[in-house]
Design a protein around this motif. Structure first.
Motif, short mmCIF file in Angstrom:
data_model
loop_
_atom_site.label_atom_id
_atom_site.label_comp_id
_atom_site.label_asym_id
_atom_site.label_seq_id
_atom_site.Cartn_x
_atom_site.Cartn_y
_atom_site.Cartn_z
N ASP A 233 -0.19 2.47 9.85
CA ASP A 233 -1.35 1.63 10.20
C ASP A 233 -1.17 0.23 9.60
O ASP A 233 -1.95 -0.21 8.76
CB ASP A 233 -2.63 2.28 9.66
CG ASP A 233 -3.88 1.51 10.07
OD1 ASP A 233 -3.83 0.78 11.09
OD2 ASP A 233 -4.90 1.61 9.35
N PRO A 234 -0.11 -0.48 10.02
CA PRO A 234 0.14 -1.82 9.45
C PRO A 234 -0.97 -2.79 9.81
O PRO A 234 -1.44 -2.82 10.96
CB PRO A 234 1.48 -2.23 10.07
CG PRO A 234 1.60 -1.40 11.31
CD PRO A 234 0.89 -0.12 11.04
N ARG A 235 -1.39 -3.59 8.83
CA ARG A 235 -2.52 -4.51 9.04
C ARG A 235 -2.05 -5.89 9.50
O ARG A 235 -2.73 -6.56 10.28
CB ARG A 235 -3.32 -4.65 7.74
CG ARG A 235 -3.73 -3.32 7.12
CD ARG A 235 -4.86 -2.64 7.89
NE ARG A 235 -5.03 -1.25 7.48
CZ ARG A 235 -5.71 -0.85 6.41
NH1 ARG A 235 -6.27 -1.74 5.62
NH2 ARG A 235 -5.83 0.43 6.14
N GLN A 236 -0.91 -6.34 8.97
CA GLN A 236 -0.45 -7.70 9.24
C GLN A 236 0.42 -7.73 10.49
O GLN A 236 1.24 -6.83 10.72
CB GLN A 236 0.35 -8.24 8.05
CG GLN A 236 -0.47 -8.39 6.78
CD GLN A 236 -1.55 -9.45 6.92
OE1 GLN A 236 -1.32 -10.49 7.55
NE2 GLN A 236 -2.71 -9.19 6.35
N PRO A 237 0.28 -8.77 11.32
CA PRO A 237 1.10 -8.88 12.53
C PRO A 237 2.60 -8.79 12.25
O PRO A 237 3.34 -8.17 13.01
CB PRO A 237 0.72 -10.25 13.10
CG PRO A 237 -0.67 -10.49 12.60
CD PRO A 237 -0.73 -9.85 11.24
N GLY B 223 0.84 -1.19 0.00
CA GLY B 223 0.00 0.00 0.00
C GLY B 223 0.87 1.24 0.00
O GLY B 223 2.10 1.16 -0.12
N LEU B 224 0.23 2.40 0.13
CA LEU B 224 0.98 3.64 0.24
C LEU B 224 1.91 3.56 1.45
O LEU B 224 1.53 3.04 2.51
CB LEU B 224 0.03 4.83 0.38
CG LEU B 224 -0.87 5.11 -0.83
CD1 LEU B 224 -1.81 6.26 -0.53
CD2 LEU B 224 -0.05 5.40 -2.08
N THR B 225 3.13 4.06 1.29
CA THR B 225 4.16 3.87 2.32
C THR B 225 3.71 4.37 3.68
O THR B 225 3.83 3.66 4.69
CB THR B 225 5.45 4.58 1.89
OG1 THR B 225 5.93 3.97 0.69
CG2 THR B 225 6.52 4.48 2.97
N ASP B 226 3.17 5.59 3.74
CA ASP B 226 2.76 6.13 5.03
C ASP B 226 1.65 5.29 5.66
O ASP B 226 1.63 5.10 6.88
CB ASP B 226 2.31 7.58 4.89
CG ASP B 226 3.48 8.53 4.68
OD1 ASP B 226 4.62 8.13 4.97
OD2 ASP B 226 3.26 9.66 4.23
#
Length: 258
Positions: free
Chosen positions: A242-246, A234-237
């Protein structure tokens, strides 16, 4: 930005026997876009980069590159000579170890000038003038033009390698851990330089790094790799904030919040 991708990657996989180098990677890269591929050592990011740049032939998949006439060419269907010409003219490759991307026993000016000769320039005075200008752009003093890179510091070698790659106005540059092995102050200076050049020249770039701070500074978009697979992109920021994956959450917390 063009309305057509510069690079179309579809299901690229590389296997070493039963071991996965990378598997089923697909994405589009747009003109002027910088994509960071991040992950820990062994995640498959360098294998993927080598497949994308045709330094390594994949087991499966395709990569199409939009040529200057607007047509798409399948990189893996090209002849070796066609791929070499593309690498000398339309592409650049910045190695982690500058010695891998430079000729260490010829002068700094000759390192830059060789790329110009590869695209047909034969006028010595013009080649030397352009080389001098590019040394200035990467903050190398003009009186070092006749010095060999083996007399340069690590940071200067990396800046010279960047000048050698960018002098022919490529449209796409691959970077493999471009700040690896440099101390922190040299890294910061180099990153500022690279970011400025990429923006000024409108380059597309694919940057492999384990350093998320490098990815944040340089890239518009990010792919996170683990065990040969892209697990988040996704977009870097967005990915970093807001990282989704553990796994991505763990990377962010361990590297950005130390």
């Amino acid at each position: 930005m063009s309305d057509q991708p510069l690079f179309k990657v579809r299901d690229v996989s590389k296997f070493y026997g039963s071991r996965i180098g990378c598997q089923a990677v697909s994405f589009d890269l747009w003109p002027g876009e910088v994509l960071a591929i991040v992950g820990e050592s062994g995640s498959g990011k360098t294998t993927l980069l080598n497949c994308l740049s045709t330094r390594l032939m994949p087991t499966d998949g395709s990569v199409e590159y939009r040529m200057r006439d607007g047509s798409y060419s399948n990189l893996y269907a090209m002849s070796e000579a066609e791929r070499r010409f593309l690498m000398r003219t339309d592409w650049g490759f910045v190695h982690q170890n500058p010695a891998d991307g430079l000729r260490m026993t010829v002068s700094a000016g000759a390192n830059v000038g060789e790329r110009l000769m590869a695209v047909g320039d034969r006028h010595y005075g013009r080649i030397r003038q352009t080389a001098t200008e590019w040394l200035g752009r990467v903050e190398i003093a003009s009186d070092r033009i006749d010095d060999q890179p083996r007399s340069f510091s690590g940071g200067m070698r990396q800046r010279l390698q960047i000048a050698r790659n960018l002098v022919t106005s490529p449209r796409l540059v691959f970077m493999d851990e471009p700040t690896g092995g440099l101390d922190v102050s040299v890294q910061a200076r180099l990153l500022d330089l690279v970011r400025g050049l990429v923006n000024d020249l409108g380059l597309a770039a694919i940057v492999v790094t384990h350093d998320l701070a490098v990815a944040r500074l340089l890239s518009h978009r990010m792919m996170v790799m683990k065990d040969g697979h892209v697990i988040e992109q996704g977009l870097t920021d967005r990915v970093l904030d807001d990282p989704r994956q553990p796994y991505t959450q763990l990377l962010v917390s361990s590297i950005l919040q130390v």
